[in-house]
Scaffold this motif. Structure first.
Motif, PDB file in Angstrom:
ATOM      1  N   GLU A 173       0.827  -1.213   0.000  1.00 44.42           N
ATOM      2  CA  GLU A 173       0.000   0.000   0.000  1.00 44.42           C
ATOM      3  C   GLU A 173       0.859   1.259   0.000  1.00 44.42           C
ATOM      4  O   GLU A 173       0.501   2.261  -0.645  1.00 44.42           O
ATOM      5  N   TRP A 174       1.971   1.208   0.725  1.00 46.18           N
ATOM      6  CA  TRP A 174       2.852   2.380   0.810  1.00 46.18           C
ATOM      7  C   TRP A 174       3.432   2.712  -0.552  1.00 46.18           C
ATOM      8  O   TRP A 174       3.476   3.882  -0.947  1.00 46.18           O
ATOM      9  N   ILE A 175       3.897   1.709  -1.300  1.00 50.63           N
ATOM     10  CA  ILE A 175       4.514   1.980  -2.602  1.00 50.63           C
ATOM     11  C   ILE A 175       3.467   2.426  -3.623  1.00 50.63           C
ATOM     12  O   ILE A 175       3.750   3.240  -4.508  1.00 50.63           O
ATOM     13  N   LEU A 176       2.233   1.935  -3.496  1.00 52.00           N
ATOM     14  CA  LEU A 176       1.169   2.428  -4.378  1.00 52.00           C
ATOM     15  C   LEU A 176       0.910   3.913  -4.134  1.00 52.00           C
ATOM     16  O   LEU A 176       0.682   4.686  -5.071  1.00 52.00           O
ATOM     17  N   GLU A 177       0.956   4.303  -2.868  1.00 52.92           N
ATOM     18  CA  GLU A 177       0.728   5.713  -2.536  1.00 52.92           C
ATOM     19  C   GLU A 177       1.894   6.586  -2.983  1.00 52.92           C
ATOM     20  O   GLU A 177       1.694   7.684  -3.509  1.00 52.92           O
ATOM     21  N   ARG A 178       3.126   6.108  -2.805  1.00 48.64           N
ATOM     22  CA  ARG A 178       4.299   6.896  -3.158  1.00 48.64           C
ATOM     23  C   ARG A 178       4.422   7.087  -4.668  1.00 48.64           C
ATOM     24  O   ARG A 178       4.795   8.164  -5.130  1.00 48.64           O
ATOM     25  N   LEU A 179       4.103   6.037  -5.433  1.00 45.59           N
ATOM     26  CA  LEU A 179       4.225   6.094  -6.894  1.00 45.59           C
ATOM     27  C   LEU A 179       2.912   6.452  -7.569  1.00 45.59           C
ATOM     28  O   LEU A 179       2.865   6.493  -8.803  1.00 45.59           O
ATOM     29  N   ASN A 180       1.874   6.689  -6.787  1.00 44.28           N
ATOM     30  CA  ASN A 180       0.564   7.086  -7.323  1.00 44.28           C
ATOM     31  C   ASN A 180       0.062   6.060  -8.357  1.00 44.28           C
ATOM     32  O   ASN A 180      -0.256   6.396  -9.497  1.00 44.28           O
ATOM     33  N   LEU A 181       0.010   4.808  -7.905  1.00 44.67           N
ATOM     34  CA  LEU A 181      -0.417   3.708  -8.767  1.00 44.67           C
ATOM     35  C   LEU A 181      -1.761   3.170  -8.315  1.00 44.67           C
ATOM     36  O   LEU A 181      -2.140   3.307  -7.150  1.00 44.67           O
ATOM     37  N   VAL A 182      -2.460   2.553  -9.246  1.00 45.24           N
ATOM     38  CA  VAL A 182      -3.694   1.822  -8.965  1.00 45.24           C
ATOM     39  C   VAL A 182      -3.462   0.373  -9.374  1.00 45.24           C
ATOM     40  O   VAL A 182      -3.195   0.099 -10.551  1.00 45.24           O
ATOM     41  N   TYR A 183      -3.549  -0.527  -8.398  1.00 44.74           N
ATOM     42  CA  TYR A 183      -3.300  -1.933  -8.692  1.00 44.74           C
ATOM     43  C   TYR A 183      -4.557  -2.562  -9.291  1.00 44.74           C
ATOM     44  O   TYR A 183      -5.631  -2.507  -8.696  1.00 44.74           O
ATOM     45  N   LYS A 184      -4.404  -3.146 -10.461  1.00 44.87           N
ATOM     46  CA  LYS A 184      -5.520  -3.794 -11.150  1.00 44.87           C
ATOM     47  C   LYS A 184      -5.198  -5.271 -11.323  1.00 44.87           C
ATOM     48  O   LYS A 184      -4.475  -5.657 -12.242  1.00 44.87           O
ATOM     49  N   PRO A 185      -5.721  -6.121 -10.429  1.00 48.50           N
ATOM     50  CA  PRO A 185      -5.429  -7.559 -10.543  1.00 48.50           C
ATOM     51  C   PRO A 185      -6.117  -8.176 -11.754  1.00 48.50           C
ATOM     52  O   PRO A 185      -7.047  -7.596 -12.321  1.00 48.50           O
ATOM     53  N   GLU A 186      -5.657  -9.345 -12.112  1.00 55.62           N
ATOM     54  CA  GLU A 186      -6.254 -10.048 -13.235  1.00 55.62           C
ATOM     55  C   GLU A 186      -7.672 -10.478 -12.882  1.00 55.62           C
ATOM     56  O   GLU A 186      -7.950 -10.869 -11.748  1.00 55.62           O
ATOM     57  N   PRO A 187      -8.598 -10.406 -13.827  1.00 54.22           N
ATOM     58  CA  PRO A 187      -9.974 -10.840 -13.539  1.00 54.22           C
ATOM     59  C   PRO A 187     -10.039 -12.325 -13.226  1.00 54.22           C
ATOM     60  O   PRO A 187      -9.218 -13.113 -13.716  1.00 54.22           O
ATOM     61  N   VAL A 188     -11.020 -12.694 -12.396  1.00 56.25           N
ATOM     62  CA  VAL A 188     -11.170 -14.097 -12.016  1.00 56.25           C
ATOM     63  C   VAL A 188     -11.520 -14.941 -13.230  1.00 56.25           C
ATOM     64  O   VAL A 188     -11.012 -16.046 -13.431  1.00 56.25           O
ATOM     65  N   LYS A 189     -12.400 -14.415 -14.066  1.00 55.90           N
ATOM     66  CA  LYS A 189     -12.832 -15.137 -15.260  1.00 55.90           C
ATOM     67  C   LYS A 189     -12.259 -14.430 -16.476  1.00 55.90           C
ATOM     68  O   LYS A 189     -12.660 -13.329 -16.823  1.00 55.90           O
ATOM     69  N   MET A 190     -11.317 -15.080 -17.118  1.00 54.30           N
ATOM     70  CA  MET A 190     -10.704 -14.507 -18.298  1.00 54.30           C
ATOM     71  C   MET A 190     -11.564 -14.793 -19.528  1.00 54.30           C
ATOM     72  O   MET A 190     -12.251 -15.809 -19.598  1.00 54.30           O
ATOM     73  N   GLY A 191     -11.517 -13.916 -20.481  1.00 55.29           N
ATOM     74  CA  GLY A 191     -12.263 -14.142 -21.713  1.00 55.29           C
ATOM     75  C   GLY A 191     -12.477 -12.836 -22.453  1.00 55.29           C
ATOM     76  O   GLY A 191     -12.294 -11.738 -21.912  1.00 55.29           O
ATOM     77  N   MET A 192     -12.857 -12.972 -23.702  1.00 56.03           N
ATOM     78  CA  MET A 192     -13.120 -11.803 -24.528  1.00 56.03           C
ATOM     79  C   MET A 192     -14.496 -11.239 -24.216  1.00 56.03           C
ATOM     80  O   MET A 192     -15.392 -11.947 -23.758  1.00 56.03           O
ATOM     81  N   VAL A 193     -14.652  -9.958 -24.493  1.00 53.35           N
ATOM     82  CA  VAL A 193     -15.957  -9.314 -24.330  1.00 53.35           C
ATOM     83  C   VAL A 193     -16.882  -9.789 -25.446  1.00 53.35           C
ATOM     84  O   VAL A 193     -16.548  -9.699 -26.621  1.00 53.35           O
ATOM     85  N   SER A 194     -18.035 -10.328 -25.055  1.00 53.91           N
ATOM     86  CA  SER A 194     -18.987 -10.842 -26.033  1.00 53.91           C
ATOM     87  C   SER A 194     -20.357 -10.233 -25.789  1.00 53.91           C
ATOM     88  O   SER A 194     -20.708  -9.902 -24.649  1.00 53.91           O
TER      89      SER A 194
END
Length: 273
Positions: A173-194
């Protein structure tokens, strides 16, 4: 008799017959009847900071600053202005500008003066490179090598962040705040938008909204009935108390019960106001 003949014979008489895959269905509804519309979401380019989660850093490098590793040179301090200008980033290759900016970003998270191998320093160095590549690709969007390199860097940094999150969540959390980042994890269900899957979700949300609206109306109706119930209850209790006193029977209802019912009805009335 063929399907086309049947439709031609009964079509003018029945207006609510729809055709789905060769079958007839009486009174069937479609998504058009419920005004459900799906539009494909816009594609977010890899050079867009929204894709990587980089919200920007207020780090600036002035053209008059001395290039990296020469800031504390004693010989340069005693040199004339022409020599100092030659060692400024303004008169140096662009990579010197990038190196100086990278060191400033690393200085935000490094643990000590000689820290070059910690996870935080590696993430900060990759963040600096990602910023430069994003800016470059916005000016040269057809450079495929730069696009591939940027994607690989974003995935590599995301892997480092995921590991840091599992090792030390507070430092994550500290490094996200220092570097002004937003962590976006991989989605649980992968796939193309249909369209099919998206329509199912939109329809489910539409049905849930209908249920919630009906529940809200029903709760309001019950609340209105509750107000009338307590008013009637107070009147009935008062009538029972009066009759029991007139008949000389020990009262089963007290004044407190009547007052409590009236108080409850008054609270419900005040909530509506």
């Amino acid at each position: 008799m063929s399907l086309a003949t049947i439709c031609r014979l009964i079509g003018p008489k029945i207006n609510d017959i729809y055709k789905f895959g060769g079958y007839l269905s009486r009174g069937a509804a479609t998504i058009d009847d419920y005004k459900i519309k799906w539009t494909r979401p816009p594609r977010i380019l890899i050079s867009d900071p929204q894709q990587s989660g980089d919200m920007g850093l207020d780090i600036s490098v002035k053209p008059t600053e001395i290039k990296l590793y020469y800031q504390n040179s004693k010989e340069l301090e005693n040199a004339n202005d022409i020599v100092k200008k030659m060692f400024s980033v303004k008169f140096q290759p662009h990579k010197e500008f990038k190196n100086l900016k990278r060191e400033k970003i690393i200085a935000l998270v490094k643990r000590h003066m000689s820290d070059r191998g910690s996870v935080e320093v590696k993430i900060a160095a990759m963040t600096s490179e990602i910023h430069d590549l994003q800016k470059y690709i916005q000016e040269h969007p057809r450079n495929k090598k730069a696009n591939v390199l940027l994607k690989e860097l974003i995935e590599k940094r995301k892997r480092f962040l995921r590991l840091l999150r599992s090792w030390d969540y507070r430092r994550f959390e500290w490094i996200l705040e220092r570097l002004n980042l937003v962590y976006k994890p991989e989605p649980v269900k992968m796939g193309m938008v249909s369209r099919k899957e998206s329509l199912r979700r939109i329809t489910q949300n539409y049905c849930d909204d209908i249920i919630q609206k009906k529940l809200k109306l029903y709760k309001a109706e019950l609340k209105e009935q509750q107000k009338a119930f307590y008013l009637e209850k107070a009147e009935k209790l008062e009538f029972i108390l009066k009759e029991e006193k007139e008949c000389g029977i020990t009262p089963t209802v007290t004044e407190e019960d009547i007052e409590a019912a009236r108080k409850k009805a008054q609270e419900l009335i005040e909530q509506e106001m």
